[in-house]
Design a protein around this motif. Structure first.
Motif, short mmCIF file in Angstrom:
data_model
loop_
_atom_site.label_atom_id
_atom_site.label_comp_id
_atom_site.label_asym_id
_atom_site.label_seq_id
_atom_site.Cartn_x
_atom_site.Cartn_y
_atom_site.Cartn_z
N ALA A 1 -37.11 73.87 -19.43
CA ALA A 1 -36.02 74.39 -20.11
C ALA A 1 -35.47 75.84 -19.25
O ALA A 1 -34.56 76.28 -19.62
CB ALA A 1 -36.14 74.72 -21.63
N ASP A 2 -36.26 76.03 -18.34
CA ASP A 2 -35.98 77.28 -17.50
C ASP A 2 -35.55 76.90 -16.10
O ASP A 2 -36.20 76.26 -15.21
CB ASP A 2 -37.21 78.01 -17.34
N ASP A 3 -34.18 77.11 -15.67
CA ASP A 3 -33.76 76.96 -14.36
C ASP A 3 -34.43 77.33 -13.34
O ASP A 3 -34.65 76.73 -12.13
CB ASP A 3 -32.05 76.97 -14.34
N ASP A 4 -34.87 78.63 -13.46
CA ASP A 4 -35.57 79.35 -12.45
C ASP A 4 -36.86 78.46 -12.06
O ASP A 4 -37.47 78.41 -10.85
CB ASP A 4 -35.88 80.81 -12.84
N VAL A 5 -37.42 78.18 -12.92
CA VAL A 5 -38.83 77.39 -13.03
C VAL A 5 -38.58 76.08 -12.08
O VAL A 5 -39.33 75.63 -11.21
CB VAL A 5 -39.68 77.10 -14.31
N ASN A 6 -37.59 75.32 -12.70
CA ASN A 6 -37.17 74.06 -11.91
C ASN A 6 -36.85 74.17 -10.54
O ASN A 6 -37.19 73.51 -9.70
CB ASN A 6 -36.10 73.55 -12.88
N LEU A 7 -36.20 75.38 -10.31
CA LEU A 7 -35.63 75.76 -8.96
C LEU A 7 -36.94 75.84 -8.04
O LEU A 7 -37.10 75.51 -6.93
CB LEU A 7 -34.55 76.78 -8.79
N LEU A 8 -37.91 76.72 -8.56
CA LEU A 8 -39.09 76.92 -7.73
C LEU A 8 -39.77 75.56 -7.35
O LEU A 8 -40.25 75.59 -6.53
CB LEU A 8 -39.96 77.96 -8.42
N VAL A 9 -39.95 74.86 -8.48
CA VAL A 9 -40.63 73.48 -8.40
C VAL A 9 -40.06 72.85 -7.25
O VAL A 9 -40.81 72.22 -6.27
CB VAL A 9 -40.69 72.87 -9.89
N GLY A 10 -38.64 72.58 -7.42
CA GLY A 10 -37.98 72.01 -6.39
C GLY A 10 -38.17 72.57 -4.81
O GLY A 10 -38.26 71.74 -4.07
N GLN A 11 -38.17 73.64 -4.95
CA GLN A 11 -38.29 74.19 -3.57
C GLN A 11 -39.83 73.99 -2.92
O GLN A 11 -39.89 73.53 -1.73
CB GLN A 11 -38.06 75.97 -3.70
#
Length: 620
Positions: free
Chosen positions: A476-486
Motif C-alpha cells: 500500500a506504499d508507493d515509495d516501497v513499490n517504486l524501490l522494489v521495481g527499481q
C-alpha cells in the motif's frame, strides 16, 4: 549418574545437536538430513562421545524408533492429495511397482557380486534400498522448488516405497535370512501384512474423520483436541496393526493408509493440524536420525572396501536412472525432468531404522552379517544424501527444471489474492512481507514466504529474485513499490515487473523505470465500466475465473512448433482453444491455416485442466 538422568541427558543432547544441524541446513539451503547424519556420527561414541545411545535399552530403542517412524510416514502420506496425484499418475504408478521391482532385483545382483554375500543377504539389502522416503525427499523439495508434477512424483514414490521396503525387508529378514522359507511364503506374508495394515489404517482414519467431522468438540479446546486426535490416530493405527494384529511392520502400512485417507477428507482445522504435525515430525526426525547415525560404527563402512563403492555407484548412477527412464516413458515429464528425478533418489529413515533393528537382533549371533548389512545400507544412505541431497539444487539449476519464480512483495489482501490466482495455475510463488504474523498466516495457507523489507536487495535475493521471471510490488506504499521495481529492473534484471500504484500522480515515476503500473483506482473504475457497458463480457470473465483459465505461453516444444492452428488444436486437450497469436509486436486472431512458429506466444482459453494440459504440450 542414574539411568533416568542419563536418559534425560541423552534426549536433551540429541535434540540440541539436531536443532543446531537444522538451523545450519536452513542457513545454507541444504537438506537437513545431511546435517543430522553428520551431527549424529560426530557426536556419537566413535568420534566425540557426546551421545551414547547405549544408555537406552535395545527393546526401548526399537519401540521409540517404531513409533517415530509411524509419525514420519503418517506425515508424508497426509500430504499426498488425490488432486496432486493426477499430476503424474502413470509415472507414479510405474515407479512404485515396476520401478520398485527393478530396484530390488538389480541392487540384489550388485550386492551379491560386489560384496560376495549370500543371495539371502543380498535380497534383504536390496529390499531395504528400495525406499527413498519423504524424510529425505521433502527437505530437498523445500529448497528446490521444482514443478508440481515432479514434486508429486518424487513424494508419492517416497511414501509408497517406504511402506513397500519396510514390509518386504521384515518379511525377508524373518522368513528368508533367519528361517530359510521359500518364495511362496515371502509373497504370502508380504501381501498379508500389507493388506492387514491398510485395512487397519482405513478403519482408524474413518473413525477419526467421523469424530472430527460429525461430533462437536468443546469450543474452547476444539483446535487443540483436533490436533491431538490426529496425532493419536497415527500412533493408534501403528499400535493396533503391530500389537493388536501381532503382525510385524504392518504398522507402517497402517499409518500410511490412515494418513492418506485423512489427508483427502474434509477435516476441520486442517491448516493448524498440518502445522502441528509438521512441528512434531521435525522433532521426531531430529531425534531418530541423530540417534541412529550415532549408533553407526565407522569400521562397518570401511570394512566394505571397494565393493561398497561399487554398490553406491551402481545404485545411484546406474540402477536409479535406468528404472526412472523405463518407468517414465511416454509420460508428462520432460527429458530434463526425468534426468532430475533420476538424479534424486536418496535413502532415508526407513532403511536406517529397520537395518538398525535387524543389527540389534543378530549382532551377537551373526556379527559378520550384521556388519555387512549395516555398513552397506548406511554407506548408500550417506552417499546418496550427501551427493544427491546436497547437490540437488545445483542439479536442478543445471538441468533448468526450476520454474521461473514469481515474487510478490506485500502479503496484504491484493498480494494474497494475486498469489492465490498464480498458485492455482501452477506458478512457483514467493511472498515477501515485513510482518512476521502475516508471514506465519501465509505459511499456514501453504505459501513460501520470506520475512523482511521487500525493498531490500538481501531480502529479494533470499526470495529468489535472481531466478525470478516476474516481480509484483503490491504494498500500500508507493515509495516501497517504486524501490522494489527499481531493484528488480536494475539489479536483478527481471523480465516482467508489475507494481500497484495507490496515487495516480505517481504513475509517471513507475513508467520511467519501465515498470507496468496498475492504478488501484483505475482498476476498479475499469471493472465497473465493464459491468455497465459490456455486461455480457464482464459476466463471461467472472464465470471463466471460477472454472476456466486464460494463459499466454511461449511455444518451445518440438511437438507444437511448425504446426498450423487447426493441426495444433487437434492435439490439445478438449475444452481449450487458441485465442491469440503474438509474434514480436504483432498480435492477431488465429485462422485455421496460420502456422505457429517456435518462440511465438499463443493465448489459450478454456477449462483450467485443459489449459494446463495445453501448456504442457506447447512447452514440454
Amino acid at each position: 549418574m542414574t539411568a533416568s538422568t542419563e536418559l534425560i541427558a541423552l534426549v536433551v543432547t540429541v535434540i540440541g545437536v539436531g536443532v543446531a544441524a537444522q538451523v545450519l541446513s536452513d542457513w545454507l539451503s541444504v537438506p537437513s538430513v545431511l546435517f543430522w547424519l553428520v551431527a549424529g556420527v560426530a557426536a556419537g561414541p566413535q568420534v566425540l562421545g557426546i551421545i551414547d545411545p547405549g544408555t537406552i535399552d535395545s527393546g526401548a530403542l526399537s519401540a521409540i524408533v517404531g513409533l517415530s517412524v509411524a509419525v514420519i510416514v503418517f506425515e508424508g502420506a497426509f500430504h499426498l492429495r488425490v488432486d496432486r496425484l493426477r499430476e503424474a499418475p502413470r509415472e507414479t504408478l510405474r515407479l512404485v511397482t515396476v520401478g520398485a521391482v527393478i530396484s530390488h532385483l538389480a541392487t540384489t545382483v550388485v550386492v551379491r557380486y560386489a560384496l560376495g554375500t549370500s543371495w539371502e543377504l543380498a535380497l534383504l539389502i536390496g529390499s531395504l534400498l528400495i525406499a527413498t522416503g519423504p524424510t529425505v525427499i521433502n527437505p530437498i523439495l523445500a529448497v528446490v522448488p521444482v514443478r508440481e508434477r515432479v514434486a508429486t512424483t518424487l513424494e508419492t514414490e517416497g511414501v509408497v516405497n517406504d511402506v513397500t521396503a519396510a514390509i518386504l525387508a521384515i518379511v525377508m529378514f524373518e522368513y528368508l535370512l533367519l528361517e530359510g522359507e521359500g518364495l511362496p511364503t515371502l509373497i504370502g506374508q508380504f501381501a498379508f501384512r500389507l493388506g492387514a495394515g491398510v485395512l487397519v489404517g482405513v478403519a482408524v482414519a474413518t473413525v477419526v474423520w467421523l469424530l472430527l467431522a460429525r461430533v462437536e468438540l468443546p469450543t474452547e479446546n476444539a483446535l487443540r483436541n483436533a490436533r491431538l486426535v490426529v496425532l493419536a490416530a497415527a500412533l493408534s493405527a501403528y499400535g493396533l496393526a503391530e500389537a493388536g494384529l501381532g503382525v510385524g511392520e504392518s504398522g507402517i502400512a497402517a499409518v500410511a493408509a490412515a494418513g492418506f485417507v485423512l489427508g483427502n477428507v474434509d477435516l476441520p482445522y486442517r491448516e493448524q493440524i498440518e502445522q502441528f504435525k509438521g512441528d512434531v515430525t521435525l522433532v521426531v526426525l531430529t531425534f531418530v536420525f541423530v540417534v541412529l547415525a550415532s549408533l553407526l560404527s565407522l569400521s562397518d563402512l570401511l570394512s566394505l572396501g571397494l565393493g561398497g563403492l561399487v554398490v553406491v555407484v551402481a545404485v545411484a548412477l546406474v540402477i536409479r536412472p535406468l528404472l526412472v527412464f523405463l518407468c517414465t516413458v511416454g509420460g508428462r515429464l520432460t527429458l530434463r525432468e526425468r534426468l532430475f528425478v533420476s538424479a534424486i533418489g536418496p535413502r532415508g529413515i526407513i532403511p536406517a531404522s529397520v537395518v538398525t533393528l535387524f543389527a540389534l537382533r543378530i549382532g551377537d549371533s551373526q556379527p559378520a552379517v550384521a556388519t555387512t548389512l549395516v555398513g552397506t545400507v548406511f554407506l548408500v544412505i550417506f552417499a546418496t544424501v550427501t551427493f544427491q541431497g546436497g547437490l540437488a539444487r545445483h542439479i536442478a539449476q543445471a538441468l533448468d527444471v526450476i520454474p521461473n519464480r514469481t515474487i510478490i512483495v506485500g502479503g496484504g489482501r491484493i498480494g494474497t489474492a494475486l498469489a492465490e490466482r498464480l498458485a492455482d495455475r501452477g506458478e512457483a510463488v514467493t511472498i515477501v512481507d515485513h510482518d512476521p504474523d502475516v508471514a506465519e498466516q501465509l505459511r499456514e495457507a501453504g505459501y513460501r514466504v520470506e520475512v523482511g523489507d521487500g525493498a531490500s536487495k538481501d531480502v529479494l535475493t533470499r526470495a529468489g529474485a535472481e531466478n525470478a521471471k516476474v516481480v509484483a510490488a503490491a504494498t500500500a506504499d508507493d515509495d516501497v513499490n517504486l524501490l522494489v521495481g527499481q531493484l528488480a529492473r536494475n539489479t536483478f534484471e527481471v523480465e516482467t515487473i508489475v507494481a500497484r500504484v495507490n496515487d495516480p500522480d505517481n504513475e509517471a515515476a513507475f513508467r520511467d523505470l519501465d515498470v507496468e503500473a496498475i492504478s488501484t483506482g483505475m482498476s476498479v473504475a475499469w471493472s465497473m465500466d465493464n459491468v455497465i457497458e459490456r455486461p455480457a463480457i464482464a459476466r463471461w470473465m467472472t464465470e471463466l475465473d471460477r472454472s476456466g483459465d486464460v494463459q499466454e505461453v511461449e511455444v518451445t516444444a518440438d511437438a507444437a512448433a511448425g504446426r498450423t492452428v487447426s493441426d495444433l488444436a487437434s492435439n490439445l486437450p478438449d475444452g481449450c482453444y487458441v485465442g491469440l497469436i503474438s509474434r514480436g509486436d504483432e498480435n492477431r486472431i488465429p485462422h485455421a491455416d496460420d502456422r505457429i512458429e517456435r518462440n511465438d506466444h499463443i493465448t489459450i482459453i478454456g477449462r483450467t485442466e485443459a489449459v494446463h494440459g495445453a501448456i504442457d504440450f506447447c512447452t514440454a
